[in-house]
Design an enzyme around this catalytic site. Structure first.
Site, PDB file in Angstrom:
ATOM      1  N   GLY A 197      -0.707   4.477   0.076  1.00 56.20           N
ATOM      2  CA  GLY A 197      -1.618   5.250  -0.871  1.00 56.20           C
ATOM      3  C   GLY A 197      -1.124   4.567  -2.205  1.00 56.20           C
ATOM      4  O   GLY A 197      -2.120   4.392  -3.102  1.00 56.20           O
ATOM      5  N   CYS A 198       0.012   4.819  -2.809  1.00 57.87           N
ATOM      6  CA  CYS A 198       0.270   4.335  -4.289  1.00 57.87           C
ATOM      7  C   CYS A 198       0.009   2.878  -4.508  1.00 57.87           C
ATOM      8  O   CYS A 198      -0.497   2.310  -5.640  1.00 57.87           O
ATOM      9  CB  CYS A 198       1.823   4.694  -4.349  1.00 57.87           C
ATOM     10  N   THR A 199       0.340   1.873  -3.310  1.00 59.76           N
ATOM     11  CA  THR A 199       0.276   0.536  -3.527  1.00 59.76           C
ATOM     12  C   THR A 199      -1.364   0.423  -3.605  1.00 59.76           C
ATOM     13  O   THR A 199      -1.947  -0.487  -4.518  1.00 59.76           O
ATOM     14  CB  THR A 199       0.557  -0.192  -2.371  1.00 59.76           C
TER      15      THR A 199
END
Length: 152
Positions: A41-43
């Site tokens: 998700g952060c990527t």
């Protein structure tokens, strides 16, 4: 927090250089908090900002990504995904606490403390113009861009 001064802070960036929020007054700032480098998700969120970066540049906006990861982790994450913006290390989660995004979370029945994915759009005068909490990654960069455009 909308309409109030954004809490000031100083944190090291991905190169270890100190960045102070108040030094960025005079132009809008996108301050986004995310849980962890190199996670799906952060990527996806970081790559969304990366892909929309030219639009943010046209709006004269500075993007600051903040997590509790180390300076070294940020440097690798930034290089691996060609991120053109600044990542800040909040290793003691003090700034996350200032912005109210350090919260108890739960996954698979296990409780732990961490960053709740959140974004703050800070106006050129240093006040919070928009806040987005519990962010959904898909379409987020576009929503942030729209909030910046509303600043005029």
């Amino acid at each position: 927090m909308i309409g109030k001064p954004a809490p000031d802070f100083t944190l090291p960036d991905h190169n270890g250089k100190l960045v102070e929020l108040s030094d960025l007054r005079g132009a809008p700032v996108v301050l986004y908090f995310y849980p962890k480098d190199n996670t799906p998700g952060c990527t996806a969120q970081a790559c969304g900002f990366r892909d929309a970066f030219p639009a943010f540049e046209q709006l004269d906006a500075t993007i600051l990504g903040v997590s509790t990861d180390s300076v070294e982790s940020h440097a690798k994450f930034r290089q691996r995904f060609s991120l053109p913006f600044t990542l800040l290390s909040d290793s003691e989660h003090a700034v996350a606490e200032l912005y109210g995004v350090w919260q108890e979370k739960s996954m698979f029945g296990r409780k732990y403390w961490g960053i709740v994915r959140s974004t703050f759009v800070i106006a050129p005068d240093g006040t919070v113009a928009a806040e987005m909490r519990n962010v959904r990654v898909r379409g987020h960069a576009e929503r942030v861009q729209a909030a910046l455009e509303e600043l005029g």
